[in-house]
Design a protein around this motif. Structure first.
Motif, short mmCIF file in Angstrom:
data_model
loop_
_atom_site.label_atom_id
_atom_site.label_comp_id
_atom_site.label_asym_id
_atom_site.label_seq_id
_atom_site.Cartn_x
_atom_site.Cartn_y
_atom_site.Cartn_z
N GLY A 66 1.03 -0.91 0.10
CA GLY A 66 -0.42 -0.22 -0.07
C GLY A 66 1.11 1.62 -0.20
O GLY A 66 0.65 2.66 0.60
N ALA A 67 1.87 1.35 -0.17
CA ALA A 67 3.33 1.93 0.32
C ALA A 67 2.89 2.74 -1.53
O ALA A 67 3.22 4.84 -1.47
CB ALA A 67 4.23 1.63 -0.20
N GLY A 68 2.26 3.00 -2.68
CA GLY A 68 1.59 3.70 -3.44
C GLY A 68 3.49 3.53 -4.61
O GLY A 68 3.73 2.30 -4.65
N TRP A 69 3.04 4.09 -6.03
CA TRP A 69 4.19 3.73 -6.87
C TRP A 69 5.61 4.97 -6.07
O TRP A 69 4.64 5.54 -6.01
CB TRP A 69 2.92 4.09 -8.39
CG TRP A 69 2.03 3.89 -8.80
CD1 TRP A 69 0.76 3.67 -7.89
CD2 TRP A 69 1.84 2.88 -9.91
NE1 TRP A 69 0.00 2.84 -8.16
CE2 TRP A 69 0.80 2.02 -9.37
CE3 TRP A 69 3.32 1.93 -10.37
CZ2 TRP A 69 0.43 0.92 -10.68
CZ3 TRP A 69 2.78 0.87 -11.17
CH2 TRP A 69 1.49 0.90 -11.17
N SER A 77 11.68 10.20 1.46
CA SER A 77 10.42 9.76 0.90
C SER A 77 10.67 8.04 1.44
O SER A 77 10.47 7.42 1.60
CB SER A 77 9.39 9.70 0.92
OG SER A 77 8.26 8.88 -0.72
N LEU A 78 11.80 7.46 0.26
CA LEU A 78 12.36 6.36 -0.23
C LEU A 78 13.36 6.04 1.02
O LEU A 78 13.77 4.50 1.41
CB LEU A 78 12.47 6.29 -1.26
CG LEU A 78 11.90 6.49 -1.97
CD1 LEU A 78 12.79 6.09 -3.76
CD2 LEU A 78 10.86 5.34 -2.27
#
Length: 120
Positions: A66-69, A77-78
């Motif tokens: 659910g972290a998105g693309w 944020s990575l």
């Protein structure tokens, strides 16, 4: 007699020789087949299903739970970009004995003159 005009008038014979007559196959099968080295041995249903499973420098689909693309989030944020213990990003971070040596004036002149300055 000029050599160039004699060479131009000579018939050119190729050095390679083919055996037999040229033949074009009457029927060629262009249907898609899996690559012989394919791990599954079958073709994907569609490009969309292939892309959902494919990876190129990381997952192309959703990045985890659910972290998105990956492309939709900022790079910060990575996580931090820090080398692991014993890894270095640049040679200058290594101990002094592994640093690049400075060029001497003799070496610079030898490179600029193509080595001719060494034979004076």
């Amino acid at each position: 007699m000029h050599a160039t005009s004699a060479l131009r008038s000579a018939a050119r014979t190729p050095l390679i020789r083919f055996l037999g007559k040229r033949s074009v196959p009457s029927s060629v099968d262009h249907s898609p087949k899996p690559h012989p080295a394919s791990p599954s041995g079958n073709l994907p249903d569609s490009f969309a299903t292939y892309r959902a499973k494919a990876q190129q420098h990381g997952p192309l689909g959703a990045a985890g739970s659910g972290a998105g693309w990956i492309g939709r989030r900022p790079g910060a944020s990575l996580g931090p970009v820090e080398p692991k213990q014993g890894e270095y990003f640049d040679r200058d971070e290594l101990p002094q004995r592994f640093h690049r040596l400075p060029w001497s004036q003799t070496e610079i002149e030898a490179i600029e003159t193509g080595g001719a300055s060494l034979f004076n």
